[in-house]
Motif scaffolding. Structure first.
Motif, PDB file in Angstrom:
ATOM      1  N   PRO A   1       0.830  -1.213   0.000  1.00  9.70           N
ATOM      2  CA  PRO A   1       0.000   0.000   0.000  1.00  9.70           C
ATOM      3  C   PRO A   1       0.861   1.258   0.000  1.00  9.70           C
ATOM      4  N   PRO A   2       0.255   2.419  -0.284  1.00 11.09           N
ATOM      5  CA  PRO A   2       1.026   3.664  -0.383  1.00 11.09           C
ATOM      6  C   PRO A   2       1.859   3.996   0.851  1.00 11.09           C
ATOM      7  N   ALA A   3       1.357   3.744   2.057  1.00  9.59           N
ATOM      8  CA  ALA A   3       2.126   4.074   3.266  1.00  9.59           C
ATOM      9  C   ALA A   3       3.413   3.269   3.338  1.00  9.59           C
TER      10      ALA A   3
ATOM     11  N   VAL B   1       4.993   1.933   0.680  1.00  8.65           N
ATOM     12  CA  VAL B   1       5.840   2.433  -0.405  1.00  8.65           C
ATOM     13  C   VAL B   1       6.558   3.706   0.024  1.00  8.65           C
ATOM     14  N   ALA B   2       5.834   4.614   0.667  1.00 10.18           N
ATOM     15  CA  ALA B   2       6.435   5.884   1.083  1.00 10.18           C
ATOM     16  C   ALA B   2       7.562   5.668   2.083  1.00 10.18           C
TER      17      ALA B   2
ATOM     18  N   PRO C   1       9.321   3.376  -7.474  1.00 13.20           N
ATOM     19  CA  PRO C   1       8.433   2.941  -6.388  1.00 13.20           C
ATOM     20  C   PRO C   1       7.029   2.564  -6.852  1.00 13.20           C
ATOM     21  N   ARG C   2       6.568   3.146  -7.951  1.00 13.24           N
ATOM     22  CA  ARG C   2       5.239   2.787  -8.461  1.00 13.24           C
ATOM     23  C   ARG C   2       5.211   1.362  -8.999  1.00 13.24           C
TER      24      ARG C   2
ATOM     25  N   HIS D   1       6.514  -4.419  -6.060  1.00  7.87           N
ATOM     26  CA  HIS D   1       5.556  -5.516  -5.908  1.00  7.87           C
ATOM     27  C   HIS D   1       6.302  -6.756  -5.433  1.00  7.87           C
TER      28      HIS D   1
ATOM     29  N   TRP E   1       1.038  -4.739   6.682  1.00 13.03           N
ATOM     30  CA  TRP E   1      -0.268  -4.454   6.087  1.00 13.03           C
ATOM     31  C   TRP E   1      -1.003  -5.762   5.836  1.00 13.03           C
TER      32      TRP E   1
END
Length: 197
Positions: A10-12, A14-15, A35-36, A39, A153
């Motif tokens: 999830p984005p958190a 990844v950040a 980062p996008r 996986h 997550w």
């Protein structure tokens, strides 16, 4: 098209990983992943004919439906020699390994349609960077990222990704991989495939 099944952080998460990578030492001849595109690959189907897409979707939907959501945590860096730098798992390895086995089992079932799959030893990981030629020593970077521990997550979806053919670069500013469909874990096998979001 080149297809593979995966789990997306999830984005958190990844950040937090991106912030740790930004603080890490820089190295020459190292290609950092966007980062996008981060996986965890579960199964690689390789070049796949359009005729295989329908059967592949059906079987992945069934695999997702048979797997309950589970908690996953990435912990610390690892490497494949001096070729690939990655983050490994600190929690959820039995569940992700079982989901990967189910996703890999899909390949032979649709091989007649042009999705042969690939049978290789499974090491769950998130690729951060690849070394060019000559190889860059990755041990210092592995050590620098040893304490990376983004928040755990709950994995809730199985995603089907497509990659450009070998030797093809993505459009500048665009991610390399595209999500074609996703399915909820523990959901009905007949649930419509949706892009992750």
């Amino acid at each position: 098209m080149i297809l593979f099944a995966a789990v997306l952080p999830p984005p958190a998460v990844v950040a937090e990983i991106a912030a740790a990578v930004e603080r890490s030492p820089r190295a020459e001849r190292l290609r950092w992943s966007d980062p996008r595109d981060w996986h965890l690959t579960l199964a690689y189907y390789g070049p796949t004919s359009p005729e295989a897409l329908g059967p592949l979707r059906e079987r992945l939907a069934a695999s997702a439906a048979a797997t309950d959501p589970f908690v996953l945590a990435l912990r610390g860096a690892g490497r494949f020699g001096d070729r690939v730098l990655w983050l490994g798992l600190g929690a959820g390895e039995p569940e992700i390994t079982a989901l990967a086995a189910a996703a890999r089992a899909v390949g032979p079932g649709v091989a007649a349609h042009g999705a042969p799959g690939e049978d290789r030893r499974f090491t769950p990981h998130l690729t951060l960077a690849r070394a060019g030629r000559p190889a860059t020593p990755l041990a210092p970077l592995e050590a620098a990222l040893a304490d990376v521990a983004p928040p755990p997550w709950r994995v809730r979806r199985l995603v089907l990704l497509t990659a450009p053919p070998p030797g093809t670069a993505p459009q500048p500013g665009s991610p390399r991989y595209t999500a074609l469909a996703s399915w909820p874990l523990g959901g009905p096998a007949t649930a419509p495939a949706t892009p992750p979001g």
